[in-house]
Design an enzyme around this catalytic site. Structure first.
Site, PDB file in Angstrom:
ATOM      1  CD  GLU A   1      -2.809  -1.353   2.366  1.00  0.00           C
ATOM      2  OE1 GLU A   1      -2.809  -0.459   3.216  1.00  0.00           O
ATOM      3  OE2 GLU A   1      -3.520  -2.362   2.447  1.00  0.00           O
TER       4      GLU A   1
ATOM      5  CD  GLU B   1      -4.819  -7.723   1.716  1.00  0.00           C
ATOM      6  OE1 GLU B   1      -5.663  -6.967   2.235  1.00  0.00           O
ATOM      7  OE2 GLU B   1      -3.602  -7.542   1.802  1.00  0.00           O
TER       8      GLU B   1
HETATM    9  O1  G3I Z   1      -4.953  -8.030  19.053  1.00  0.00           O
HETATM   10  C1  G3I Z   1      -5.679  -6.883  19.540  1.00  0.00           C
HETATM   11  C2  G3I Z   1      -6.451  -7.235  20.764  1.00  0.00           C
HETATM   12  O2  G3I Z   1      -5.550  -7.590  21.802  1.00  0.00           O
HETATM   13  C3  G3I Z   1      -7.306  -6.031  21.168  1.00  0.00           C
HETATM   14  O3  G3I Z   1      -8.121  -6.378  22.251  1.00  0.00           O
HETATM   15  C4  G3I Z   1      -8.192  -5.601  20.012  1.00  0.00           C
HETATM   16  C5  G3I Z   1      -9.001  -4.345  20.359  1.00  0.00           C
HETATM   17  O4  G3I Z   1      -9.261  -3.554  19.226  1.00  0.00           O
HETATM   18  O5  G3I Z   1      -7.376  -5.301  18.911  1.00  0.00           O
HETATM   19  C6  G3I Z   1      -6.628  -6.420  18.455  1.00  0.00           C
HETATM   20  O6  G3I Z   1      -5.867  -6.016  17.361  1.00  0.00           O
HETATM   21  C7  G3I Z   1      -6.571  -5.847  16.147  1.00  0.00           C
HETATM   22  C8  G3I Z   1      -5.924  -6.764  15.111  1.00  0.00           C
HETATM   23  O7  G3I Z   1      -6.508  -6.530  13.836  1.00  0.00           O
HETATM   24  C9  G3I Z   1      -6.095  -8.244  15.461  1.00  0.00           C
HETATM   25  O8  G3I Z   1      -7.438  -8.597  15.452  1.00  0.00           O
HETATM   26  C10 G3I Z   1      -6.423  -4.402  15.700  1.00  0.00           C
HETATM   27  O9  G3I Z   1      -7.135  -3.550  16.592  1.00  0.00           O
HETATM   28  C11 G3I Z   1      -6.967  -4.226  14.294  1.00  0.00           C
HETATM   29  O10 G3I Z   1      -6.658  -2.901  13.835  1.00  0.00           O
HETATM   30  C12 G3I Z   1      -6.299  -5.208  13.361  1.00  0.00           C
HETATM   31  O11 G3I Z   1      -6.908  -5.064  12.106  1.00  0.00           O
HETATM   32  C13 G3I Z   1      -6.215  -5.609  11.015  1.00  0.00           C
HETATM   33  C14 G3I Z   1      -5.995  -4.515   9.978  1.00  0.00           C
HETATM   34  O12 G3I Z   1      -5.364  -5.067   8.831  1.00  0.00           O
HETATM   35  C15 G3I Z   1      -5.125  -3.397  10.516  1.00  0.00           C
HETATM   36  O13 G3I Z   1      -4.850  -2.487   9.552  1.00  0.00           O
HETATM   37  C16 G3I Z   1      -7.043  -6.723  10.419  1.00  0.00           C
HETATM   38  O14 G3I Z   1      -7.101  -7.835  11.324  1.00  0.00           O
HETATM   39  C17 G3I Z   1      -6.444  -7.200   9.092  1.00  0.00           C
HETATM   40  O15 G3I Z   1      -7.340  -8.061   8.434  1.00  0.00           O
HETATM   41  C18 G3I Z   1      -6.192  -5.999   8.190  1.00  0.00           C
HETATM   42  O16 G3I Z   1      -5.553  -6.458   7.031  1.00  0.00           O
HETATM   43  C19 G3I Z   1      -5.229  -5.468   6.053  1.00  0.00           C
HETATM   44  C20 G3I Z   1      -4.013  -5.966   5.319  1.00  0.00           C
HETATM   45  O17 G3I Z   1      -2.969  -6.194   6.239  1.00  0.00           O
HETATM   46  C21 G3I Z   1      -3.582  -4.982   4.246  1.00  0.00           C
HETATM   47  N1  G3I Z   1      -4.666  -4.676   3.365  1.00  0.00           N
HETATM   48  C22 G3I Z   1      -5.861  -4.208   3.994  1.00  0.00           C
HETATM   49  C23 G3I Z   1      -6.342  -5.222   5.032  1.00  0.00           C
HETATM   50  C24 G3I Z   1      -7.592  -4.758   5.643  1.00  0.00           C
HETATM   51  O18 G3I Z   1      -7.355  -3.586   6.408  1.00  0.00           O
END
Ligand code: G3I
Length: 373
Positions: A166, A271
């Site tokens: 990105e 994705e």
């Molecule tokens: O692990 C913590 C947990 O301990 C906490 O309680 C909780 C509270 O919000 O957050 C958890 O972390 C989250 C993590 O995913 C694991 O579930 C984060 O807040 C959350 O921001 C994170 O989101 C990820 C996101 O990328 C971040 O940008 C998504 O799982 C993931 O699917 C997403 O993937 C991205 C690709 O890497 C790049 N392309 C876009 C795609 C979608 O955003």
């Protein structure tokens, strides 16, 4: 009515009936399926994304689905800088090692995501100490060491890498991130060179969203040309594919696949999912609103069918480009796991994937499978 259309209606009608009346039968029908990875084995690899829930004491049914339907695994968050390299000199290899061991023991091909991104990265990476940002040389050394340490450790185990994730805005300009501001625009080139120096055989991918937008697509075509001119290694483009029921126009996706293939690189759909929820208005920060979360109890058949149709149309486009595409990865297995439940509004109930919250295959699953049966 043509044969494909009849097959689609039969497949989704069957699955809707089965799911609505007798969930046990749906599971049975999913167990009887040949598995998506086998159905598409002459076209492209089929993958999914996993997190610790699959690696550590996975539920048996989930593991069965993943083994039957998917041949390639990506980790959703494990390789992101904040998780694997939380502070300078401190590496957290536990989950990444587990991912590799799991892949090996269950015979999966493994894809790594991502080596370099500007998101999910501690701010400390960019500073020598509080209020003292690193200079170009120091940050570049850190970039190269991060990329090569990971690529070297998993050489031979991880088959392909999203090297940079990105880096472009939708209008084709570079994202104004700390890599660009401190290292300069060639940070992308340098990351690819570092990855290749560490692992001479892995497939190196530039991965981004909205690549069907012509301005962004054309900028990435230009990136490939710059790479070729400067002999920077690149093997493929990852088109993420976070789509909805009515966006984008799939002819734009088709044009993007053709444009990248013409440049001599392979294409990965990295994705995929199909969001079924209403989009918030573009004004202001989206906040939770019941009207924007209409399928909290269940997904109505009409929407489920529309989603199945959308997945079917999408896969038809991908099959048309099967000679250019190596991998198609769905961004999660069951609906409850999808990031789309929390984006762009937190706490909604989305139904974006191929399996529902009870691990039953949805009409979308059957519609895709029917294309090959
Ligand atoms: O692990 C913590 C947990 O301990 C906490 O309680 C909780 C509270 O919000 O957050 C958890 O972390 C989250 C993590 O995913 C694991 O579930 C984060 O807040 C959350 O921001 C994170 O989101 C990820 C996101 O990328 C971040 O940008 C998504 O799982 C993931 O699917 C997403 O993937 C991205 C690709 O890497 C790049 N392309 C876009 C795609 C979608 O955003």
């Amino acid at each position: 009515m043509n044969l494909q259309r009849r097959k689609f209606i039969k497949a989704v009608a069957l699955s809707l009936g089965v799911i609505a009346c007798a969930p046990g039968l749906a599971i049975a029908s999913s167990r009887a399926s040949k598995g998506l990875k086998n159905l598409f084995s002459n076209d492209f690899e089929i993958g999914t994304v996993v997190g610790p829930e699959l690696l550590i004491n996975p539920k048996k049914e989930l593991l069965e689905i993943v083994k039957r339907d998917f041949g390639v695994l990506t980790t959703e968050n494990i390789f992101k800088w904040e998780n694997i390299h939380p502070t300078d000199g401190h590496w957290n290899w536990v989950y990444a090692d587990e991912f590799v061991a799991f892949g090996k023991s269950h015979d999966f091909v493994l894809h790594g995501h991502p080596l370099l991104w500007h998101s999910q990265i501690p701010v400390g990476v960019f500073h020598e100490r509080k209020d003292k940002p690193l200079n170009r040389n120091a940050l570049l050394a850190k970039l190269e060491s991060h990329v090569s340490t990971i690529a070297d450790r998993y050489k031979g185990a991880i088959t392909s890498w999203d090297v940079v994730n990105e880096a472009f805005e939708d209008d084709g300009s570079l994202v104004q991130n700390r890599w660009l501001q401190t290292v300069g625009p060639d940070y992308i080139h340098l990351a690819f060179r570092a990855a290749r120096a560490a692992d001479s055989r892995a497939t190196l991918i530039y991965n981004d969203y909205n690549l069907w937008k012509p301005e962004k697509r054309d900028r990435v075509v230009q990136l490939i040309r710059e790479f070729k001119a400067k002999q920077v290694p690149i093997d493929a483009i990852g088109i993420q594919g976070h789509i909805g029921l009515d966006y984008p126009d799939l002819s734009h996706l088709s044009a993007a696949i053709s444009a990248f293939a013409r440049e001599g690189v392979r294409v990965h759909l990295s994705e995929l999912e199909v969001d079924v929820l209403p989009s918030p208005s573009r004004d202001g920060l989206p906040s939770y609103d019941l009207a924007l979360d209409p399928y909290r109890e269940n997904l109505p058949d009409s929407v489920s069918l529309a989603q199945a149709k959308r997945y079917e149309e999408l896969f038809k486009v991908l099959l048309k480009h099967r000679d250019s595409i190596d991998r198609v990865t769905i961004w999660g297995v069951t609906d409850d796991q999808s990031w789309k439940n929390d984006f762009p509004i937190e706490g909604r109930t989305n139904h974006a994937l191929l399996f529902d919250r009870d691990q039953r295959p949805k009409p979308a699953y059957h519609a895709i499978a029917a294309l090959k049966s």
